[in-house]
Design a protein around this motif. Sequence first.
Motif: not given
Length: 296
Positions: A205-209, A226-232, A239-240, A168-175
Motif C-alpha cells: 500500500x506504499x504506507x508507513x504505520x 505517517x502519510x507525510x513520510x510515506x510520500x517521501x 527506500x532510503x 479467543x484469537x487475534x488476527x494479524x495481517x502478514x505483511x
Amino acid sequence: MTTHAPQAAQSVMLPASLDEAVAALSAMPAAVPVAGGTDLMAAVNKGQLRPAGLVGLGRINETRGWQYQDGNALLGAGLTHARMGRPDFAALIPALAASARAAGPPQIRNAGTLGGNIVTASPTGDTLPVLAALEAELLISGPTGTREIPVSHLLAGREILGPGELIGFVRVPLLHAPQVFLKATGRTGPGRATASVAVVLDPARRGVRCAVGAIAPMPLRPLEAERWIASLIDWDGERGLAVEALTAFGEYVAAACIPDPVAADGQEPPALPPAVLHLRRTVAALARRALGRALS
C-alpha cells in the motif's frame, strides 16, 4: 500467590475449551477469567480485587498456538510472551516478537499472555502499539457466538468485552515487510515503558504505520506523520531517507502525540514542563530510530 490471606474465591472453574469458558462466565457473571495472572494477582496481593470466582484459561489448548488464515496469522489469546519471543515467531511478526521479549523479566514473560495484555489495556502494555500499527483484529467469543472488532477500538478507549465474552484469537495481517518495536524505560534492563514506538512498513500500500505507546491511556497513531513520510519514500528504489527526513519524522510524531499547550486568549502559550519535554524528545528519538531501522 500472596503474602497475606485474602478472602478465597468462592469457586474456581477450569474449562478445556473456549465454549466451556464462555458458558462458565455466563453462569457466574461475577467470576473473573485468569490466564497468566500477572496483573490479576498483583491486584489481589494489593487488596484491590477480591474475585467471587475464577475461570482459569490455562487448559484451553486451542488458544495457545497460532495458524495461518488467508494471508493472516491467527494468534491464540493464550500465547505467552515467552512463546512469541522465540525465533520462529519472530520470523513471522518481528515487531510483536520484539515487544514480547521486552515485556519484563522471564517469570513475567513465561506467564503473561497476549490476550491478557490486550484486556488489561495498561498504557504500558508492550504489545498494544504493535497491534495498533499492524491494524490487527480481535475475535471475541461470547454467548451469542463470535464477533470481530479492530484493535483500533482500543485507540478510542472503548470497552471491548461484554458479559460472558473472551478474546479467543487475534488476527494479524502478514505483511512480509520490515517492522520495528523500540521502547524506553526508566532503568536499565526489562521494565515498564516510559514510551514505546512501533513502526511497520506496508510496501503493497506504499504506507508507513506508526503507533506510540505508554504516553497516553491507549496507543496513539500519528496519521498525518505517517502519510507525510510515506510520500517521501522511494518505494520502487532503495527506500532510503536522508537523516534530516528521519529526524523530521521523529519530531512530527512526537509533536502530534505530545502537542504544545494551547495559549489562553491574548497570552503567550505556556512552555512544556521539563519532564514532558524530555518525554517528547524520547518519543522523537524512538520514532526516528525505529523508522531508520525499518528502512535499512
